[in-house]
Design a protein around this motif. Structure first.
Motif, PDB file in Angstrom:
ATOM      1  N   LEU A 114      45.386  38.964   0.809  1.00 14.77           N
ATOM      2  CA  LEU A 114      47.206  39.287  -0.493  1.00 14.77           C
ATOM      3  C   LEU A 114      47.787  38.629  -0.046  1.00 14.77           C
ATOM      4  CD1 LEU A 114      45.487  43.291  -0.331  1.00 14.77           C
ATOM      5  CD2 LEU A 114      45.095  42.073  -1.732  1.00 14.77           C
TER       6      LEU A 114
ATOM      7  N   LEU B  93      47.310  35.397  -2.061  1.00 17.65           N
ATOM      8  CA  LEU B  93      47.236  35.721  -3.639  1.00 17.65           C
ATOM      9  C   LEU B  93      48.382  35.524  -3.887  1.00 17.65           C
ATOM     10  CD1 LEU B  93      45.339  36.054  -5.863  1.00 17.65           C
ATOM     11  CD2 LEU B  93      45.483  38.640  -5.047  1.00 17.65           C
ATOM     12  N   VAL B  94      49.623  36.088  -3.289  1.00 14.37           N
ATOM     13  CA  VAL B  94      50.546  36.642  -4.073  1.00 14.37           C
ATOM     14  C   VAL B  94      51.338  35.442  -4.546  1.00 14.37           C
ATOM     15  CG1 VAL B  94      53.337  37.963  -3.465  1.00 14.37           C
ATOM     16  CG2 VAL B  94      50.774  39.397  -3.655  1.00 14.37           C
TER      17      VAL B  94
ATOM     18  N   SER C  74      42.698  40.750   5.436  1.00 16.79           N
ATOM     19  CA  SER C  74      42.704  41.072   4.205  1.00 16.79           C
ATOM     20  C   SER C  74      43.692  41.552   3.444  1.00 16.79           C
ATOM     21  CB  SER C  74      41.710  42.678   4.228  1.00 16.79           C
ATOM     22  OG  SER C  74      42.649  43.902   4.320  1.00 16.79           O
ATOM     23  N   HIS C  75      44.756  41.516   4.619  1.00 11.27           N
ATOM     24  CA  HIS C  75      46.547  41.639   3.491  1.00 11.27           C
ATOM     25  C   HIS C  75      47.171  40.019   3.958  1.00 11.27           C
ATOM     26  CE1 HIS C  75      46.747  46.481   5.170  1.00 11.27           C
ATOM     27  NE2 HIS C  75      45.658  46.684   4.570  1.00 11.27           N
TER      28      HIS C  75
ATOM     29  N   ILE D 231      52.019  44.291  -4.500  1.00  8.29           N
ATOM     30  CA  ILE D 231      51.660  43.254  -3.175  1.00  8.29           C
ATOM     31  C   ILE D 231      52.370  43.893  -1.909  1.00  8.29           C
ATOM     32  CG2 ILE D 231      49.778  42.301  -2.269  1.00  8.29           C
ATOM     33  CD1 ILE D 231      48.269  41.881  -4.569  1.00  8.29           C
TER      34      ILE D 231
END
Length: 300
Positions: free
Chosen positions: A8, A11-12, A4-5, A225
């Motif tokens: 993220l 996504l960043v 999940s990280h 994030i």
């Protein structure tokens, strides 16, 4: 790093890739240092009244604000205004990944795994292929300013990690109070006070949308994030994900600005993804126990 990280972090990278399009549009209406200052004003107000103060010491908050806001983004926005193409800037800026890993090893004692170092080097080859094979252009001053921005970003990552901040969003918001005045002062010297005033009072809808994206999406969401991941993991595990930024940047420029993407860009993107795969598969560096003792001997 948890799956999940990793998502993220990807996504960043996507957010920051689109960010170069937003910056380019904003610079059509605003001087670079004014756009940078407005970015941090919007990022700080009104959230500074809503989020608690950072747990880190004041010197880390001020240093982070100066390095990230004035040095990194001031240099980057000026580079784009001075002839650095958005696509090429997104490539050169990712030199920070290798710089961050080297700085973390030298200053904090973080020792990346061999697979992570290899992944960064492979990804850097992909960035080099993009830089030499893309249609982007750059002036000498634009290139040097972008490289300086990359080094400043690496230092900002180091400050974030060294601060021991437990509330990354608080550090981001409160440190955003630092850059506006120095940036506006520099803008007054470079562009003239009247030009700065005219740019702010005559802000167009396009300029407002650009400020909104770079402040709220890129800064608060993206760096919020990012800083949380750096606080949780070593820099060597997080920084290489920024190698994906040019991939998203080129894609965004193709979709939104109609810039062409050819076989060279696709091949280079594949190399970058291969390098990132090595980083993700690499074993965790032995830094959790090593960096605090090393940091204790480092004066800030």
């Amino acid at each position: 790093m948890k799956a999940s990280h990793r998502l993220l972090a990807v996504l960043v990278a996507a957010i920051w890739g689109v960010n170069f399009v937003a910056i380019e549009l904003g610079l059509r209406d605003l001087p670079p240092l004014v756009l940078t200052a407005l970015r941090f004003v919007a990022a700080a107000v009104p959230l500074v009244f809503l989020v608690p103060r950072p747990s880190a010491r004041l010197r880390y908050v001020v240093t982070y604000g100066l390095v990230l806001g004035v040095l990194k983004f001031g240099a980057l926005f000026t580079a784009l205004a001075a002839g650095m193409s958005a696509g090429l800037a997104s490539l050169v800026l990712q030199a920070q990944a290798l710089m961050s890993v080297l700085l973390a090893a030298a200053v904090l004692g973080e020792r990346p795994a061999r697979a992570q170092v290899g992944g960064v080097l492979v990804g850097s080859v992909g960035i080099g292929v993009l830089a030499t094979g893309s249609g982007g252009h750059a002036t000498v001053i634009g290139f040097m300013l972008t490289l300086f921005a990359a080094a400043s970003w690496a230092v900002a990552n180091l400050v974030m990690r060294a601060s021991g901040e437990k509330r990354p969003l608080s550090l981001l918001v409160w440190s955003s109070l630092v850059p506006p005045l120095p940036l506006l002062g520099l803008a007054g010297v470079v562009d003239g006070g009247q030009a700065v005033l005219d740019a702010i009072t005559g802000l167009s809808w396009r300029g407002l949308l650009a400020v909104a994206y770079v402040a709220y999406v890129s800064t608060l969401v993206g760096f919020g994030i990012w800083n949380g991941l750096i606080a949780r993991y070593s820099i060597a595990r997080v920084a290489p994900f920024s190698l994906l930024v040019p991939v998203f940047g080129l894609s965004a420029a193709w979709l939104l600005l109609d810039e062409p993407v050819g076989p060279t860009e696709l091949a280079a993107a594949a190399i970058v993804l291969a390098g990132l795969a090595l980083v993700v598969r690499g074993t965790a560096p032995r830094s959790r126990s090593a960096w605090p003792s090393r940091l204790a001997r480092t004066r800030w």
